[in-house]
Design an enzyme around this catalytic site. Structure first.
Site, mmCIF file in Angstrom:
data_model
loop_
_atom_site.group_PDB
_atom_site.id
_atom_site.type_symbol
_atom_site.label_atom_id
_atom_site.label_comp_id
_atom_site.label_asym_id
_atom_site.label_seq_id
_atom_site.Cartn_x
_atom_site.Cartn_y
_atom_site.Cartn_z
ATOM 1 N N TYR A 260 1.877 5.134 8.508
ATOM 2 C CA TYR A 260 1.756 6.213 7.356
ATOM 3 C C TYR A 260 0.356 7.310 7.370
ATOM 4 O O TYR A 260 0.415 8.099 7.310
ATOM 5 C CB TYR A 260 2.201 5.703 6.164
ATOM 6 C CG TYR A 260 2.231 6.585 5.011
ATOM 7 C CD1 TYR A 260 3.268 7.681 4.687
ATOM 8 C CD2 TYR A 260 1.310 6.973 4.293
ATOM 9 C CE1 TYR A 260 3.078 8.752 4.096
ATOM 10 C CE2 TYR A 260 0.914 7.891 3.375
ATOM 11 C CZ TYR A 260 1.985 8.927 3.080
ATOM 12 O OH TYR A 260 1.844 9.647 2.037
ATOM 13 N N ASP B 14 10.793 7.225 5.800
ATOM 14 C CA ASP B 14 11.348 8.307 5.159
ATOM 15 C C ASP B 14 10.532 9.677 5.483
ATOM 16 O O ASP B 14 11.059 10.922 5.565
ATOM 17 C CB ASP B 14 11.682 8.136 3.581
ATOM 18 C CG ASP B 14 10.409 7.629 2.962
ATOM 19 O OD1 ASP B 14 9.766 6.502 3.221
ATOM 20 O OD2 ASP B 14 9.682 8.296 2.324
ATOM 21 N N LYS C 265 14.992 -0.335 2.337
ATOM 22 C CA LYS C 265 14.553 0.737 1.326
ATOM 23 C C LYS C 265 15.166 2.303 1.623
ATOM 24 O O LYS C 265 14.700 2.592 2.636
ATOM 25 C CB LYS C 265 13.047 0.851 0.950
ATOM 26 C CG LYS C 265 13.027 1.852 -0.037
ATOM 27 C CD LYS C 265 11.363 2.000 -0.399
ATOM 28 C CE LYS C 265 11.197 2.924 -1.649
ATOM 29 N NZ LYS C 265 9.755 3.098 -1.620
#
Ligand code: B12
Ligand code: B12
Ligand SMILES: Cc1ncc(COP(=O)(O)O)c(C=O)c1O
Ligand SMILES: Cc1ncc(COP(=O)(O)O)c(C=O)c1O
Lengths: 515, 250, 250, 515
Positions: free
Chosen positions: D260, D295, D367
């Site tokens: 990330y 995500d 998640k």
């Protein structure tokens, strides 16, 4: 495919019971006519307008026939006789009677009078048939939406304001616009006249209002390339007259139930059973889709416990519809998404109920109603309840989809409530377009078992109703926990035993001509 | 010594005390453009919202447009000064109510109920009156010291008054659910005028209920009490016997 | 002859012209009771809503409560008096823009872009600048008369100014998406101060964009233009060449 | 059962590719340490606090070691040596160095220094293990929610306001509270100190803030009878230090991704790969569940087109997690409901993606992130988007459910946004409680085919990554359409080649001790 495994034998048994239940009622009621059936007959023969006291001429004329003790023979031939005798139109006869200038009696030549009546009726049937053709042509020309059709209500009380809102709704995506009636109209024993601007919780159903809204929807439909169906309430003490008006003005759907008035408006049973037959016959001939009112049971009784009463009532409504000449694609059998949102697995039961109805009536034009009873002032939560209702509707292939409003517990819809409701449904229907083809429910699982259970209960209850007869069953509070008796309720005074020579030209023409 | 009232000002709360955050939505009867959007913003300013933001604006067709706004409300209210009128009584349970009626009245209390005029929403009045009750709270019919008569839907005020005289009602319960164009105000005024005209207004305890009814509104209309959502039989019965006792104390 | 301005008052619309209906929701930092509900109603009254109705009230725990209200807004605005500041230019298509740059500037237009300071939301600036563009609208990189330099996320104002000088930028595009506690105002002011300090403010066309940015706000902050949601490369490029031409006309 | 028919061979092949990809990176990176790994080590040895300029002492100490050209040996033994030599605590050594009173050098007795360092480290490990036990005991005592756990964020910028909101959220039904960090903290090369009240779009992650929130959640959890999990961001330039702080203060979850920072924060690759290994090791030992950031790919690239990059990244994250000692139930692999709501059948594809992930990682603590990118200022429509997200989550058995906010496109959540979001999810989860057991997807149907297609694409892309190596693949913009290079980005100056005698006591202790 969402198909559930159901016992066809049980379905057939339930339907047979319903058939016998309905026919028995029909046979018992065939010996009566009602004031409103006669008024409807007169309207179909061309009587319209009001007197100085705003009393509709059909009422004045029928009242006159009652005074003269003539109504049991049927209004049609008597009025046709007077027309022949004095060279007047039906309207002129009515006006003369209302003005006290004419007193009616038995026609001089009964046969000739009947023939005249039949000729007039045939002309009206032609007009209605033309309206039917116009509808078909318009759909052909501008196209129509795919199901579930989005059904929206307008209810400002003012027909002109309603038109504004209906046009906006159509542009936003509505496929059907229903003009809700003013609170209390159902108990008026006459139909108001002209364009109206003052209603409470709805707008009066008048022929002029029908005409205005029909024109507006034709116009906007042409603009947006989608035929917009118009709906009103063929219900209450004037059910047959409203059917007549709707047929003349090309309405497309009518709320019309065989028992709703009895149960929810405390209208006399006989009156209702007779009126619903005539009004359905007119609807059938006019190509109008009826919408039955089983959803209402669930707003009074509990939606989980009373699920089988919905199916039982639908089967009865179906049989009454057959008797009146309605075809399956005109049978908008009603049901609703009304299970308490707090109930664990409530969504599963909603799916089970909706799918059960779908399978029992594979060809019907099912009308699915949104959550109302468990809607609260929490508009945000309400909007989600409506979304799940939308999910069940597309998943189980419903036809007429009455849009839920997040403000259901608060007020009749504001323009933005409708706008957001359409967005909600369009989003759900689009993003789940083919979901119904992808999902299967576990054989023997909770959903299937629930559907089977409701079906079994339906067979049971219809068996009992068959035993005691529908009136007695209603007396026991079978539907919606509300009990009514044969001689109770409003409008019994409008029920008239037919004399043996009773004549009405419409049943022959219409039952034969419905296609 | 005078009593010291501590002020207690409250403002809407978004994520910080006194930030005044509120959400607003409405429709304007004009097609969407930048000026219409600015009009929406200015309306919020007029309402006293600081830094109003039109977070969503969408055309609705036919000359309408829809707006969602957030802003910071400048207004605040002093909670210490608010004292909502409440019918003064303690809600008892069924047994206690029955006992009290037996003790104070020495006979059954006659309670007459109806949805009046055009209103046909009986679920509310049924919830209060019928045996079954609502949400697990039994209705008045189940109280052995109450004679509960439910006239149902769309009862004309005249009929209700006539029945009240006939049954010598102690309490009249009216339900009003439809409030569009304030029709309930007309209906309720009509009923109380009729009761006055018949000279029995003082003899009955007159109560109205419904989802948009408050005690305050009821008082304004000359009723003895008003009950809103989530009222049950025991609430209205407790009020009724309390009020009856008060009136018959002198 | 003086021009006649016709007043055009608008009010929110629910289901009848001028009924003023609006929907409102907010939280109060007090536990739910009848007084809190009344406080909610009074707030709506203060906002100028007639007959406000608390249609939903719910306790949220920890001394908070949530309200939904509807009411009739007394306020109205005169649309005829609203004239929203708009950057004055006509949006052209890519070919026309390229042609205009070639004609007017005779060289490539240098456009430098960045999300400044702590802001890392690059999707917006990328939508304007990168080849790919957004929603089918190609970005500035695809304009052959534009030299588009996208510095990306979290660029210090100092670095941006230094680069502008180095590249002799004609246009600076700044994106600001995070607006919490008005941090974008600080960031944008900081950048324009720096440009002033470096003496190049007049040499560049300074543009800001983002979902909460309006042209008006941009003007207030001393920027040449501001672009909100649904802006595309052609909008900002059209403005830039229009503005450049105007400045170099004299 | 919603089980889809997937080719286990393909899953295995993809996982094998990911394993080789991750191990190659790990092997390449083992030769480096970073300034923040060393600072984290010092924090774990007891160094805390800031100097007069608010510069944290771990930073001062590590900077000093860099100046003295000692850092490549590892901070632990050097500081332990000084402690032994001067009879000081680690904190006192740091203070003395910061005050300019002490200049550090290689320990006199390297072996003794290492032993001291190990002893100190062992004590800290004991503390962390105790925190782990406390968590287990509290869960045992007050209970925990059933999955999907409701995950809510607070982000007022002020820790005290955050606590108010977190408490209210817990009472309303939140199972997990995440304190969002202030905009920009991830690029700070130090961790702020103390309780903070001024952040933008979030609240600074500081050890004191962790402590305050932990205490508040323990208290409210005890009151309402549910253990409330606390989450923060173990991400950015100080990933390892935040891991250390979280382990000490009993956080339960950490946002922690192997890529990330590289992709979304332009942090240098080496720096990130090294830091994520250390931080995950600490998380693993502390029993913390990590949340990976796949995500985010879908907020930048298109969610339909990029679906396979999510799965590829999850498989890579899983392998890095294994290397650091994380167990499947600590692997909160991330994905999201981000398909354009206008896409026809989008819901089907969301179901396919979510179910695919569920089946590829049957034991992971998945998640699931709500719609964000396609949320607009239309809060009403947004609330429905969130409702459908809730549907997919319960239908496909997700574990950690981050609640969507209808105001996503507008502001960080207001208290009422959270309140309504919880109502939304609780309604959907309750009314669909057992739906996942009832629904089956048509074999060979659209949903299954879509999942198979994404899986096949994942095998393909991982094969390519394996060929060129992860850094080169990132260079090509494989993830989120963003391209980064090995020597670009922030924080490369903090990457230090280890000398052969580099020493750090924690890996041995923690990798062995993670259970
Ligand atoms: C069920 C229902 C119907 C049923 C009624 C069946 C029946 N037998 O009652 C049917 C389908 C027949 C119906 C018809 C109509 N309805 Co209706 N209906 C509803 C609905 C869905 C629920 C009402 C309800 O039963 N609530 C449950 C009960 C228990 O709650 P309650 O009434 O608030 O009662 C509680 C308290 O208020 C209090 N209470 C109530 N009365 C009294 C009295 C006393 C003395 C006391 C102490 C307490 C008390 O105690 C009760 C228990 O706690 C509401 C929408 C909604 N979700 O609220 C619309 C709603 C009330 N209906 C509405 C309308 C407009 C109509 C129609 C007029 C529409 C039309 N034009 O056809 C018709 C006509 C009916 C008529 N003539 O009045 C509107 C009213 C709008 C407004 N504010 O004016 C609503 C809000 C729907 C909407 N958004 O448009 N309806
Ligand atoms: C994607 C996203 C992210 C991504 C960003 C990835 C990336 N590379 O950009 C990630 C996950 C990294 C992220 C992180 C955060 N985010 Co964010 N994010 C979003 C999200 C979901 C979408 C934004 C977006 O991409 N929109 C699509 C683009 C195309 O739209 P746009 O930016 O408006 O751009 C258009 C116009 O505005 C205009 N435009 C924009 N810039 C410019 C510039 C010029 C010159 C011109 C002419 C035009 C122009 O043209 C574009 C095309 O039409 C929004 C919520 C939402 N749905 O809006 C939250 C949101 C913006 N994020 C928010 C926050 C708080 C954060 C964080 C600070 C949270 C945290 N504490 O961790 C972090 C930190 C990021 C940082 N340091 O800035 C808040 C901002 C709240 C506020 N109003 O202050 C939002 C609204 C979410 C929320 N409700 O909390 N985020
Ligand atoms: C068949 C039918 N008629 C009429 C109505 C409307 O009520 P009213 O009787 O007031 O017209 C409904 C309401 O759902 C209905 O289902
Ligand atoms: C792994 C990870 N770290 C951090 C963040 C938050 O952003 P920032 O880098 O600003 O802390 C996210 C956001 O989703 C994330 O997924």
């Amino acid at each position: 495919m969402t198909q559930l495994n159901l016992d066809q034998g049980q379905i057939d048994r339930a339907r047979e019971s319903a058939r016998r239940i309905a026919h028995r009622v029909f046979d018992d009621m065939s010996q009566y006519t009602t004031t409103t059936v006669e008024r409807a007959t007169l309207r179909l023969m061309g009587v319209d307008g009001v007197d100085d006291n705003q009393i509709p001429l059909p009422n004045r004329l029928v009242a006159h026939l009652q005074e003269q003790k003539l109504l049991q023979h049927g209004a049609a031939a008597i009025v046709a006789g007077a027309m022949d005798e004095y060279g007047l139109s039906a309207q002129q006869v009515a006006e003369a009677v209302a003005a006290g200038k004419l007193v009616l009696g038995r026609p001089k030549n009964d046969k000739a009078a009947r023939q005249s009546a039949e000729a007039i009726a045939a002309k009206m049937c032609e007009h209605i048939a033309t309206q039917r053709t116009v509808r078909a042509q318009q759909i052909e020309k501008v196209g129509e939406a795919r199901t579930p059709w989005l059904y929206l209500i307008v209810a400002t009380g003012n027909i002109y304001e309603d038109i504004v809102q209906a046009r906006a709704a159509a542009e936003q995506g509505a496929d059907i616009v229903a003009v809700i009636r003013s609170t209390g109209q159902s108990l008026l024993d006459y139909v108001p006249y002209g364009a109206t601007t003052e209603g409470f919780g709805g707008t009066y159903a008048t022929q002029e209002n029908f005409r205005l809204m029909r024109a507006a929807l034709d116009e906007v439909g042409a603009k947006i390339g989608r035929y917009i169906r118009l709906t009103n309430y063929c219900s209450g003490l004037c059910m047959p007259e409203i059917a007549a008006m709707g047929a003349m003005e090309r309405l497309d759907m009518m709320l019309n139930d065989s028992m709703y008035g009895i149960i929810f408006r405390d209208i006399n049973m006989k009156r209702t059973f007779i009126d619903q037959f005539f009004s359905r016959m007119v609807n059938a001939y006019a190509g109008i889709i009826i919408n039955t009112g089983e959803d209402n049971y669930l707003t009074t009784a509990d939606a989980f416990d009373a699920a089988h009463t919905v199916l039982a009532s639908q089967l009865i409504n179906e049989q009454f519809a057959w008797i009146s000449g309605l075809k399956p694609d005109q049978m908008g059998l009603g049901h609703a998404f009304e299970i308490n949102p707090d109930l664990e697995n409530g969504f599963l039961w909603e799916v089970a109920h909706a799918q059960l109805v779908r399978q029992v009536f594979p060809e019907a034009c099912l009308k699915y109603m949104p959550p109302t009873k468990h809607m609260t002032g929490n508009i945000f939560k309400g909007h989600v309840q409506d979304a799940l209702f939308n999910v069940v509707s597309t998943l189980t292939g419903q036809n007429i989809h009455l849009l839920g409003m997040m403000t259901e517990a608060i007020h009749t819809p504001f323009i933005q409530d409708r706008f957001l409701a359409i967005q909600n449904a369009k989003y759900v229907f689009g993003t789940m377009r083919d979901l119904h083809e992808e999902v299967e429910f576990r054989a023997g699982g909770r959903i299937e078992s629930r559907a089977q259970q409701v079906l079994a209960e339906t067979v049971g209850i219809l068996g009992e109703i068959e035993k005691i007869g529908l009136p007695a069953a209603i007396g026991r509070g079978t539907f919606a926990d509300i009990s009514r008796t044969m001689d109770g309720g409003k409008g019994l005074d409008g029920v008239i035993a037919k004399s043996p020579d009773y004549y009405n030209p419409f049943p022959d023409l219409m039952l034969a001509g419905a296609n | 010594m005078t009593q010291q009232i501590t002020e207690n000002w409250v403002k809407p709360y978004g994520d910080t005390m006194n930030d005044g955050r509120v959400q607003l939505s409405f429709t304007l009867p004009v097609a969407l453009d930048e000026n219409a959007k600015e009009a929406a913003r200015q309306l919020a300013l007029e309402m006293g919202l600081d830094e109003p933001a039109v977070v969503h604006a969408e055309d609705m067709g036919q000359g309408f447009s829809f707006y969602v706004l957030y802003g910071q409300c400048k207004h605040r209210v002093d909670l210490s000064r608010i004292k909502v009128a409440k019918p003064e009584f303690e809600t008892l349970d069924k047994d206690a109510i029955n006992a009290l009626i037996a003790e104070k009245m020495g006979r059954k209390m006659v309670v007459l109920g109806a949805c009046i005029e055009t209103d046909a929403h009986t679920v509310g009045i049924d919830a209060i009156m019928n045996m079954k009750g609502y949400n697990g709270h039994k209705g008045l019919e189940s109280y052995h010291e109450v004679r509960a008569i439910n006239m149902g839907a769309q009862v004309d005020s005249e009929d209700l008054v006539a029945r009240a005289i006939e049954e010598q009602a102690d309490v009249i319960l009216v339900s009003q659910v439809v409030t569009q164009k304030n029709i309930h105000l007309d209906n309720l005024t009509r009923l109380s005028d009729l009761l006055e005209a018949e000279g029995i207004r003082d003899r009955v305890i007159l109560v109205v209920g419904g989802p948009r009814i408050s005690h305050e509104l009821a008082k304004e209309l000359g009723y003895d009490a008003g009950f809103g959502t989530k009222s049950y039989a025991e609430d209205v019965a407790s009020f009724a016997i309390h009020e009856w006792t008060k009136r018959h104390a002198a």
